[in-house]
Write an enzyme that holds these catalytic residues in place. Structure first.
Site, PDB file in Angstrom:
ATOM      1  N   LYS A  18       0.823  -1.218   0.000  1.00 46.85           N
ATOM      2  CA  LYS A  18       0.000   0.000   0.000  1.00 46.85           C
ATOM      3  C   LYS A  18       0.853   1.261   0.000  1.00 46.85           C
ATOM      4  CE  LYS A  18      -2.356  -0.977   3.796  1.00 46.85           C
ATOM      5  NZ  LYS A  18      -1.766  -2.279   4.191  1.00 46.85           N
TER       6      LYS A  18
ATOM      7  N   ARG B  77      -9.872   0.350   8.485  1.00 41.95           N
ATOM      8  CA  ARG B  77      -9.384  -0.986   8.850  1.00 41.95           C
ATOM      9  C   ARG B  77     -10.496  -1.845   9.447  1.00 41.95           C
ATOM     10  NH1 ARG B  77      -3.762   0.076   8.443  1.00 41.95           N
ATOM     11  NH2 ARG B  77      -2.558  -1.291   9.739  1.00 41.95           N
TER      12      ARG B  77
ATOM     13  N   ARG C 123      11.292  -5.913   5.128  1.00 45.11           N
ATOM     14  CA  ARG C 123      11.003  -4.487   4.953  1.00 45.11           C
ATOM     15  C   ARG C 123      11.758  -3.606   5.939  1.00 45.11           C
ATOM     16  NH1 ARG C 123       4.874  -2.254   4.983  1.00 45.11           N
ATOM     17  NH2 ARG C 123       4.909  -2.528   7.240  1.00 45.11           N
TER      18      ARG C 123
ATOM     19  N   ARG D 290      10.834  -1.536  11.603  1.00 43.04           N
ATOM     20  CA  ARG D 290       9.746  -1.214  12.541  1.00 43.04           C
ATOM     21  C   ARG D 290       9.584  -2.365  13.526  1.00 43.04           C
ATOM     22  NH1 ARG D 290       4.772   0.370   8.688  1.00 43.04           N
ATOM     23  NH2 ARG D 290       3.706  -0.764  10.330  1.00 43.04           N
TER      24      ARG D 290
ATOM     25  N   ARG E 210      -0.634  -9.181  13.277  1.00 40.37           N
ATOM     26  CA  ARG E 210      -1.176  -8.202  12.331  1.00 40.37           C
ATOM     27  C   ARG E 210      -1.951  -8.896  11.222  1.00 40.37           C
ATOM     28  NH1 ARG E 210       3.758  -4.972  10.548  1.00 40.37           N
ATOM     29  NH2 ARG E 210       2.287  -3.552   9.545  1.00 40.37           N
TER      30      ARG E 210
HETATM   31  P1  AMP Z   1       0.320   0.468   9.162  1.00 40.83           P
HETATM   32  O1  AMP Z   1       1.527   1.316   9.002  1.00 40.83           O
HETATM   33  O2  AMP Z   1      -0.828   0.927   8.289  1.00 40.83           O
HETATM   34  O3  AMP Z   1       0.607  -1.009   9.008  1.00 40.83           O
HETATM   35  O4  AMP Z   1      -0.191   0.671  10.669  1.00 40.83           O
HETATM   36  C1  AMP Z   1       0.628   0.328  11.773  1.00 40.83           C
HETATM   37  C2  AMP Z   1      -0.244   0.178  13.007  1.00 40.83           C
HETATM   38  O5  AMP Z   1      -0.929   1.414  13.294  1.00 40.83           O
HETATM   39  C3  AMP Z   1      -1.356  -0.862  12.894  1.00 40.83           C
HETATM   40  O6  AMP Z   1      -0.892  -2.181  13.170  1.00 40.83           O
HETATM   41  C4  AMP Z   1      -2.334  -0.348  13.953  1.00 40.83           C
HETATM   42  O7  AMP Z   1      -1.895  -0.639  15.259  1.00 40.83           O
HETATM   43  C5  AMP Z   1      -2.256   1.159  13.770  1.00 40.83           C
HETATM   44  N1  AMP Z   1      -3.212   1.661  12.748  1.00 40.83           N
HETATM   45  C6  AMP Z   1      -2.921   2.245  11.554  1.00 40.83           C
HETATM   46  N2  AMP Z   1      -4.039   2.578  10.885  1.00 40.83           N
HETATM   47  C7  AMP Z   1      -5.077   2.192  11.677  1.00 40.83           C
HETATM   48  C8  AMP Z   1      -6.486   2.238  11.543  1.00 40.83           C
HETATM   49  N3  AMP Z   1      -7.093   2.759  10.453  1.00 40.83           N
HETATM   50  N4  AMP Z   1      -7.241   1.732  12.566  1.00 40.83           N
HETATM   51  C9  AMP Z   1      -6.671   1.222  13.669  1.00 40.83           C
HETATM   52  N5  AMP Z   1      -5.355   1.125  13.858  1.00 40.83           N
HETATM   53  C10 AMP Z   1      -4.545   1.613  12.869  1.00 40.83           C
END
Ligand code: AMP
Length: 209
Positions: free
Chosen positions: A13, A87, A123, A156, A167
Site C-alpha cells: 500500500k 481498517r 522491509r 519497525r 497483524r
Molecule cells: P500500518 O503502518 O498501516 O501497518 O499501521 C501500523 C499500526 O498502526 C497498525 O498495526 C495499527 O496498530 C495502527 N493503525 C494504523 N491505521 C489504523 C487504523 N485505520 N485503525 C486502527 N489502527 C490503525
C-alpha cells in the site's frame, strides 16, 4: 476523488500510494505514518496508540475516526488517498458519514499471506520520512545505507516476526470484512499485488481509468 487503498500489511500500500498520489494529484494520508509520528513525538495520541501498535492490534475506532474527521474538516474538497484506513467496518461506516458527495474509489491489493510474511520480514523504513525499502522487491536505499532524504533506515518493531502474525490475524478478522462492505456497494476493484512495484502500479492505473 477519495481513493482507499486496502490490502494486508506488506501488500504494498505504502509503495503504491507514493506512485498513485503523483499520478492522480492526491494527498497521501497514512494513518500508520501519522500514528508513528505521534508516538515518536510523545503526544497524547502517541501515548494512547503505542501499546496497540506494538502488539499489532488496532487503535480504537473512535480515535481513528476522530483523526480522519479533523483531517476532512481541514482539507475540504481535496483529493486524498487513504492508506491503512478504514481498517474495520465501523471505520468505513464512520467515513461514509463524513463524505459530502465526494467520489469514492476503493482498490484492494491482493497478496498471499506467505508472500506478505516474506515482504514484511525484509522491509525497512526511513525514520525521518517514512519511505519504505525492501530488498525482496528490489527497492534499495542509497549506497551509504541511508534514505535518500538522509534519514536512518530501521526495522519497525511491528515488522518483527512475532507481531507480523498478530497483524495478519487482525487483517483477516477485522479488515477483510471492509473488502466485503465495499464489494457490496460495488465500489471495490481488486488488483493483483504480486510482482514489481511498477507492474503493480500499471494494474492500479488500469483499475482507476
Ligand atoms: P500500518 O503502518 O498501516 O501497518 O499501521 C501500523 C499500526 O498502526 C497498525 O498495526 C495499527 O496498530 C495502527 N493503525 C494504523 N491505521 C489504523 C487504523 N485505520 N485503525 C486502527 N489502527 C490503525
Amino acid at each position: 476523488m477519495i481513493l482507499i487503498l486496502l490490502g494486508a500489511p506488506g501488500a504494498g500500500k505504502g509503495t503504491q500510494a507514493e506512485m498513485v498520489i503523483k499520478e492522480f494529484d492526491l494527498r497521501h494520508l497514512s494513518t500508520g505514518d501519522l500514528l508513528r509520528t505521534a508516538v515518536s513525538n510523545g503526544t497524547n495520541l502517541g501515548k494512547l496508540a503505542k501499546g496497540f501498535m506494538d502488539s499489532g492490534k488496532l487503535v480504537p475506532d473512535d480515535v481513528i475516526i476522530g483523526i480522519i474527521s479533523d483531517y476532512m474538516k481541514e482539507h475540504p474538497g481535496e483529493g486524498v488517498l487513504f492508506d491503512g484506513f478504514p481498517r474495520t467496518v465501523a471505520q468505513a461506516v464512520g467515513l461514509e458519514e463524513l463524505l459530502q458527495g465526494d467520489e469514492l474509489k476503493v482498490v484492494s491489493l491482493v497478496v498471499e499471506d506467505e508472500q506478505v510474511i516474506k515482504r514484511l520480514s525484509a522491509r525497512r523504513s526511513c525514520r525521518k520520512c517514512g519511505k519504505i525499502y525492501n530488498p525482496a522487491l528490489g527497492i534499495n536505499p542509497a549506497e551509504d545505507g541511508k534514505c535518500f532524504c538522509g534519514g536512518e533506515i530501521y526495522q519497525r518493531d511491528d515488522d518483527k516476526a512475532k507481531t507480523i502474525a498478530n497483524r495478519l490475524n487482525v487483517y483477516h478478522s477485522q479488515t477483510e470484512p471492509v473488502i466485503e462492505f465495499y464489494r457490496g456497494k460495488k465500489l471495490l476493484v481488486e488488483v493483483n499485488g504480486t510482482g514489481s512495484p511498477n507492474e503493480v502500479f500499471d494494474r492500479v492505473k488500469n483499475a482507476l481509468s
